[in-house]
Design a protein around this motif. Structure first.
Motif, PDB file in Angstrom:
ATOM      1  N   VAL A  88       0.863  -1.199  -0.023  1.00 48.10           N
ATOM      2  CA  VAL A  88       0.009  -0.153   0.025  1.00 48.10           C
ATOM      3  C   VAL A  88       0.945   1.276   0.078  1.00 48.10           C
ATOM      4  N   TRP A  89       1.887   1.504   0.756  1.00 49.49           N
ATOM      5  CA  TRP A  89       2.632   2.436   0.900  1.00 49.49           C
ATOM      6  C   TRP A  89       3.418   2.864  -0.276  1.00 49.49           C
ATOM      7  N   LEU A  90       3.715   1.884  -1.046  1.00 51.75           N
ATOM      8  CA  LEU A  90       4.404   2.065  -2.328  1.00 51.75           C
ATOM      9  C   LEU A  90       3.396   2.563  -3.424  1.00 51.75           C
ATOM     10  N   LEU A  91       2.153   2.319  -3.446  1.00 52.72           N
ATOM     11  CA  LEU A  91       1.426   2.835  -4.439  1.00 52.72           C
ATOM     12  C   LEU A  91       0.894   4.155  -3.934  1.00 52.72           C
ATOM     13  N   THR A  92       0.926   4.302  -2.690  1.00 56.47           N
ATOM     14  CA  THR A  92       0.455   5.780  -1.986  1.00 56.47           C
ATOM     15  C   THR A  92       1.541   6.692  -2.646  1.00 56.47           C
ATOM     16  N   LEU A  93       2.796   6.126  -2.323  1.00 61.46           N
ATOM     17  CA  LEU A  93       3.890   7.169  -2.665  1.00 61.46           C
ATOM     18  C   LEU A  93       3.958   7.394  -4.244  1.00 61.46           C
ATOM     19  N   LEU A  94       3.628   6.496  -4.944  1.00 67.97           N
ATOM     20  CA  LEU A  94       3.458   6.660  -6.390  1.00 67.97           C
ATOM     21  C   LEU A  94       2.442   7.631  -6.663  1.00 67.97           C
ATOM     22  N   PHE A  95       1.194   7.714  -6.006  1.00 68.29           N
ATOM     23  CA  PHE A  95       0.008   8.488  -6.299  1.00 68.29           C
ATOM     24  C   PHE A  95       0.322   9.901  -5.930  1.00 68.29           C
ATOM     25  N   MET A  96       1.074   9.828  -4.802  1.00 69.30           N
ATOM     26  CA  MET A  96       1.267  11.400  -4.155  1.00 69.30           C
ATOM     27  C   MET A  96       2.279  12.285  -5.148  1.00 69.30           C
ATOM     28  N   ILE A  97       2.994  11.518  -6.003  1.00 69.26           N
ATOM     29  CA  ILE A  97       3.931  12.291  -6.798  1.00 69.26           C
ATOM     30  C   ILE A  97       3.085  13.382  -7.513  1.00 69.26           C
ATOM     31  N   PRO A  98       2.040  13.145  -8.412  1.00 67.87           N
ATOM     32  CA  PRO A  98       1.502  14.067  -9.287  1.00 67.87           C
ATOM     33  C   PRO A  98       0.476  14.812  -8.098  1.00 67.87           C
ATOM     34  N   ALA A 128      -6.424   3.253 -15.005  1.00 67.81           N
ATOM     35  CA  ALA A 128      -5.467   3.997 -15.198  1.00 67.81           C
ATOM     36  C   ALA A 128      -5.766   5.486 -15.498  1.00 67.81           C
ATOM     37  N   VAL A 129      -6.832   5.592 -16.551  1.00 65.42           N
ATOM     38  CA  VAL A 129      -7.277   6.984 -16.717  1.00 65.42           C
ATOM     39  C   VAL A 129      -7.687   7.680 -15.453  1.00 65.42           C
ATOM     40  N   TRP A 130      -8.352   6.799 -14.784  1.00 63.72           N
ATOM     41  CA  TRP A 130      -9.257   7.441 -13.643  1.00 63.72           C
ATOM     42  C   TRP A 130      -8.112   8.138 -12.538  1.00 63.72           C
ATOM     43  N   LEU A 131      -7.046   7.866 -12.674  1.00 61.08           N
ATOM     44  CA  LEU A 131      -5.864   8.442 -11.987  1.00 61.08           C
ATOM     45  C   LEU A 131      -6.175  10.063 -12.100  1.00 61.08           C
ATOM     46  N   VAL A 132      -6.360  10.518 -13.356  1.00 60.94           N
ATOM     47  CA  VAL A 132      -6.394  11.864 -13.751  1.00 60.94           C
ATOM     48  C   VAL A 132      -7.512  12.559 -12.835  1.00 60.94           C
ATOM     49  N   GLN A 133      -8.603  11.967 -12.588  1.00 64.04           N
ATOM     50  CA  GLN A 133      -9.663  12.361 -11.677  1.00 64.04           C
ATOM     51  C   GLN A 133      -9.351  12.333 -10.210  1.00 64.04           C
ATOM     52  N   VAL A 134      -8.751  11.185  -9.762  1.00 68.03           N
ATOM     53  CA  VAL A 134      -8.122  10.976  -8.521  1.00 68.03           C
ATOM     54  C   VAL A 134      -7.305  12.088  -8.056  1.00 68.03           C
ATOM     55  N   VAL A 135      -6.446  12.512  -9.004  1.00 72.42           N
ATOM     56  CA  VAL A 135      -5.363  13.684  -8.591  1.00 72.42           C
ATOM     57  C   VAL A 135      -6.075  14.828  -8.563  1.00 72.42           C
ATOM     58  N   ASN A 136      -7.110  15.041  -9.340  1.00 71.83           N
ATOM     59  CA  ASN A 136      -7.606  16.361  -9.339  1.00 71.83           C
ATOM     60  C   ASN A 136      -8.606  16.720  -7.829  1.00 71.83           C
ATOM     61  N   THR A 137      -9.201  15.536  -7.491  1.00 75.36           N
ATOM     62  CA  THR A 137      -9.932  15.596  -6.172  1.00 75.36           C
ATOM     63  C   THR A 137      -9.023  15.779  -5.035  1.00 75.36           C
ATOM     64  N   SER A 138      -8.194  14.666  -5.038  1.00 78.27           N
ATOM     65  CA  SER A 138      -7.101  14.691  -4.158  1.00 78.27           C
ATOM     66  C   SER A 138      -6.338  15.951  -3.768  1.00 78.27           C
ATOM     67  N   GLY A 139      -5.696  16.435  -5.066  1.00 81.47           N
ATOM     68  CA  GLY A 139      -5.011  17.332  -4.951  1.00 81.47           C
ATOM     69  C   GLY A 139      -5.692  18.736  -4.752  1.00 81.47           C
ATOM     70  N   THR A 140      -6.856  18.884  -5.035  1.00 82.89           N
ATOM     71  CA  THR A 140      -7.643  19.972  -4.614  1.00 82.89           C
ATOM     72  C   THR A 140      -7.862  19.985  -3.200  1.00 82.89           C
ATOM     73  N   TYR A 141      -8.433  18.984  -2.679  1.00 81.69           N
ATOM     74  CA  TYR A 141      -8.397  18.834  -0.854  1.00 81.69           C
ATOM     75  C   TYR A 141      -7.153  18.837  -0.243  1.00 81.69           C
ATOM     76  N   LEU A 142      -6.140  18.495  -0.912  1.00 78.82           N
ATOM     77  CA  LEU A 142      -4.740  18.716  -0.341  1.00 78.82           C
ATOM     78  C   LEU A 142      -4.623  20.266  -0.283  1.00 78.82           C
ATOM     79  N   TRP A 143      -4.860  20.842  -1.290  1.00 76.22           N
ATOM     80  CA  TRP A 143      -4.401  22.305  -1.299  1.00 76.22           C
ATOM     81  C   TRP A 143      -5.209  22.874  -0.454  1.00 76.22           C
ATOM     82  N   ALA A 144      -6.593  22.747  -0.324  1.00 72.09           N
ATOM     83  CA  ALA A 144      -7.589  23.347   0.469  1.00 72.09           C
ATOM     84  C   ALA A 144      -7.118  23.159   2.054  1.00 72.09           C
ATOM     85  N   GLY A 145      -6.715  21.982   2.087  1.00 69.59           N
ATOM     86  CA  GLY A 145      -6.555  21.626   3.697  1.00 69.59           C
ATOM     87  C   GLY A 145      -5.210  22.209   4.050  1.00 69.59           C
TER      88      GLY A 145
END
Lengths: 363, 527
Positions: A122-132, A274-291
């Protein structure tokens, strides 16, 4: 502090796409199943009904924000509750945003673990997704606005794939429309809450919006178009699955796309994930920024330090959650807290500001 | 011709002021000062010999300084010039010969001056000015009994004539390309843009090279902010040498760490002109046939001037092909690696059989195979660029037959892999811009690597990260991904596709031009 000039503002189109796409995260993949638990074959109706919630959220947020002119939620906290209490409230809101960021990333890791890489830690995937995700949040709101537009167009084509499940589905699954009764419909609509979260971030975007006059129509259009997308997907899902099958499927949208057949590609859901990552980055990144906006408003820390701390904390936390049961518990918590935060909180703040007769700009 | 004279004057002034400033401030941080401090020294009415001696002392390191005498005794005229920069024929014809005539007739100093038919002339009384003129190829003349020196422009810089644009060649449309001479380049642009509003602003960059840089923009069209920003950035460059526009572009980049070029480099005058007309700022640099143009958007690097000369449907098709080519060249090998390593289930059974047969004898995982082949290809390509054309044919044989065919029959790689890699290499050549082509070439490797490590998920992470980077980029502050990121619907008509010419009536929003319309209201129907 970032420059608050024209270089750091959102135009109305960007705002619209942000509000439209941020709710569309991982939730949508399992949305229809949740709603169908209560609303059965009338899930599309229930989802359409839940548009009232987002509309209410938009309306209350707008009422609150309009009262404070150019301030965002974090500055409103200070105006309403003073420096110390205001910071505490801001931190709480930020913690909620970070929780949403974390759960988005964690749910997607779970999804990838289930569908593609069962053995990858899990940590590896998390790390990978955290990059974008961290990159996008670090770049700030202007980038997130631009990214939301790209995310929309990069994933919009997926809706065309609905042709395949539709062509083999059973239209009569939808009928009789509205037969489950109002109570179940209402209960079902509440279950869609998780997929509606994201609208409340309007409270954070607001100071950056260039044309404040457009906020209400832009946000309303955006939130209703999100609901529309959900409804279409619900209709397709209900047509494709029977209620019995749907109850046994965790991510009906992905299962549905297994059915797509093109001459040179099979198992289309692999590509969708794989394509859905685009949306996940959008959601997650925006929340991270807001937080992080909130954390930095409450505690004056350097941007880099806050980001490093949050990123460092994400890895062990994400490794700590085990199995679907825990995940569901946390997701439930998120959807409940988010739902009240989205609708109740701005209303509450607005009423408080009416009672305390506080309004206007910071100056 | 008024504008041209004005430009020369501006240039002259700039050149002088910068040189003088440099000489007089004791070279700033540069500790190498000439042996003879010439700052603020005046040349008075002293003897001709003395004047020559002083000028020579100021440029004592230059052995190509020549002196020449006309006449004898007290009325001797002294000439000083740099042999390497002066057109000796012109000097002989227009300076020396007429002066000899006057001297032999015993004419006065006024007559001497008037007999020289060179238009560009100046009287200098400051030694540093005199040195500056000398270094630009002027001939300095010391007249007997006169204060200071007279300078006459006799310079001649070697260079090639205007020829076909080599690297950005097109089939139809104008063929000429820029040359290494900034004057020629400016006249190539002026030739096409006969508007008095073309603003020409000269600068000097490079402590040692003193390279002329001209910032061009159209007044009333280009956004003043961009023009000012561009000039400011160029003015801030503090470097000893500026040789090429590629270097200049990197000095003024918004994000120097990015793999993507943020300024378009063009070698075609017609491209530079259409850039100017769209409200861009064009920077000419002396000594290079490439000019630097900005603000540039990402999609612009995939446009060719020919797109506007061809009919709209074929242009649109070609543009789509180019974009397809870029996508293929970045992702195709990576997808192949990802699919074969992790996601073979997405390949239909029949196709899987073909691929499996082809790979049956290959002892490496797809990732190694791909990286190995891609590297080979890059090496071949790099060797091809450096080799003389005559030897180049050998390369084709070595690359195509020996490596390709032999590697497969030796069982080192699979046929399918070779097809995939060569397709993606082929596709990378469709990018019209060489710098952008190189950027694409660079990002291919990390993408293949990440796809080999984490399959589609890795590929997706890599591509999304690149997308975020692109969205975050700017070119002199203008969004790089315009018009997609800010979504200017009106600008989409000239991006991936090109709509009929009659509909291209507005300038792109990216340049924030002062004048939005560039054509009248037109209709597609012939009246």
């Amino acid at each position: 502090m970032e420059r608050q000039g024209p270089s750091n503002t959102l135009n109305s189109i960007q705002l619209m796409f942000l509000i439209h796409t941020v709710p569309i995260g991982v939730g949508i993949l399992g949305l229809v199943r949740f709603v169908a638990d209560k609303a059965g074959h009338d899930a599309p109706l229930a989802i359409l009904l839940s548009g009232v919630y987002t509309q209410a959220a938009v309306l209350f947020s707008w009422l609150l924000l309009r009262r404070f002119q150019t301030l965002g939620i974090y500055d409103i906290h200070r105006r309403l509750f003073g420096k110390w209490m205001g910071s505490v409230f801001s931190l709480l809101f930020a913690v909620y945003c970070l929780f949403a960021y974390f759960m988005t990333i964690r749910t997607f890791v779970e999804l990838v673990n289930t569908w593609m890489f069962p053995l990858t830690p899990v940590w590896l995937l998390t790390l990978l997704f955290m990059i974008p995700i961290v990159y996008s949040a670090f770049c700030g709101i202007r980038l997130l606005g631009r990214y939301a537009i790209s995310a929309f167009f990069l994933t919009a084509w997926i809706i065309l794939l609905a042709y395949f499940p539709l062509s083999t589905g059973t239209l009569s699954h939808l009928f009789p429309i509205g037969s489950v009764g109002l109570n179940d419909l209402f209960q079902g609509s509440l279950l869609s809450a998780l997929s509606l979260l994201g609208v409340e971030l309007l409270l954070v975007y607001y100071p950056y919006v260039a044309y404040k006059k457009d906020v209400l129509p832009a946000a309303s259009i955006a939130s209703w178009s999100t609901i529309l997308v959900y409804t279409v997907i619900a209709v397709v899902t209900i047509i494709f699955f029977s209620i019995g099958q749907l109850g046994k499927t965790i991510w009906p949208m992905l299962t549905m796309f297994k059915h797509v057949q093109v001459p040179f590609i099979e198992r289309f859901e692999t590509i969708i994930i794989a394509v859905w990552l685009v949306q996940v980055v959008n959601t997650s990144g925006t929340y991270l920024w807001a937080g992080i906006e909130g954390v930095r408003k409450a505690i004056p820390l350097k941007k880099g330090i806050v980001y490093s701390l949050i990123a460092a904390a994400t890895l062990p936390l994400s490794q700590m959650i085990n199995g679907r049961a825990e995940m569901n518990l946390l997701l439930n918590l998120l959807s409940k807290s988010g739902f009240y935060l989205m609708i109740g909180y701005p209303l509450l703040l607005w009423l408080i500001s009416l009672i305390l007769r506080r309004k206007g700009d910071a100056s | 011709m008024k504008g041209r004279d004005g430009r020369v004057k501006i240039l002259k002034e700039l050149l002088l002021s910068k040189l003088i400033e440099k000489l007089s401030t004791g070279q700033g941080q540069n500790d190498e000062r000439p042996d003879h401090d010439v700052a603020n020294e005046r040349i008075g009415t002293e003897d001709g010999e003395e004047k020559v001696r002083r000028v020579l002392a100021a440029v004592s390191h230059a052995q190509d300084v020549e002196t020449h005498r006309i006449g004898r005794g007290r009325s001797t005229i002294h000439l000083i010039f740099l042999k390497s920069l002066v057109d000796l024929n012109v000097q002989q014809r227009d300076v020396i010969k007429p002066m000899h005539l006057v001297v032999s007739k015993g004419g006065s100093t006024e007559q001497l001056r008037d007999t020289i038919s060179i238009n560009e002339r100046d009287k200098v009384v400051r030694l540093d000015e005199a040195v500056a003129y000398l270094l630009s190829g002027w001939t300095l003349v010391a007249m007997p009994g006169e204060e200071g020196l007279y300078g006459f422009k006799t310079s001649q810089v070697p260079g090639r004539g205007v020829s076909k644009a080599e690297n950005q060649s097109i089939v139809i449309g104008p063929q000429d390309g820029f040359t290494e001479s900034i004057d020629t380049n400016l006249s190539l642009i002026r030739k096409r843009l006969r508007t008095p509003n073309l603003r020409v602003e000269g600068m000097k960059v490079g402590e040692l090279t003193q390279t002329s840089v001209i910032v061009l923009s159209i007044k009333g069209v280009a956004n003043e902010e961009y023009v000012e920003e561009m000039k400011e950035r160029i003015g801030k460059i503090d470097v000893d040498a500026l040789i090429d526009s590629g270097t200049l572009a990197q000095w003024i980049d918004d994000q120097p760490l990015s793999p993507f070029p943020q300024f378009n480099l063009v070698e075609r005058p017609d491209s530079a002109c259409s850039g100017l007309i769209d409200g861009k700022v064009v920077v000419l640099i002396d000594g290079t046939p490439y000019v630097c143009m900005g603000p540039s958007s990402f999609i612009e690097f995939f446009h060719s001037p020919e797109d506007y000369f061809n009919r709209w449907m074929s242009s649109s098709l070609v543009r789509l092909l180019r974009l397809f080519g870029v996508v293929v060249s970045i992702t195709f090998s990576a997808i192949y690696v990802a699919v074969l390593t992790y996601h073979y289930e997405i390949i239909p059974a029949n196709m899987l059989k073909t691929i499996a047969q082809s790979r049956a004898r290959v002892p490496f995982p797809p990732l190694y195979e791909a990286v190995f082949l891609e590297l080979t290809l890059e090496v071949l390509r790099e060797a091809g660029v450096r080799l003389p054309t005559k030897v180049g044919q050998t390369m084709g044989i070595v690359g195509g037959i020996v490596i390709g065919q032999a590697a497969v029959s030796a069982g080192l790689t699979s046929n399918v892999m070779i097809i995939v890699v060569s397709l993606s290499a082929l596709a990378s050549f469709v990018t019209p811009s060489y710098v952008m082509g190189n950027a694409v070439r660079v990002i291919r490797f990390p993408i293949i690597l990440i796809a080999g490590l984490w399959g589609f998920i890795g590929l997706s992470v890599g591509l999304v990260t690149i997308l975020i980077h692109l969205l975050n980029l700017s070119s002199i502050g203008a969004p790089y991904m315009s018009p997609y990121a800010s979504l200017r619907l009106a600008d989409l008509k000239d991006t991936m596709i090109r709509v009929p010419t009659q509909l291209l009536t507005t300038r792109p929003a990216m340049t924030r031009a002062q004048k939005n319309k560039k054509a009248g209201n037109t209709s597609l129907k012939r009246k």
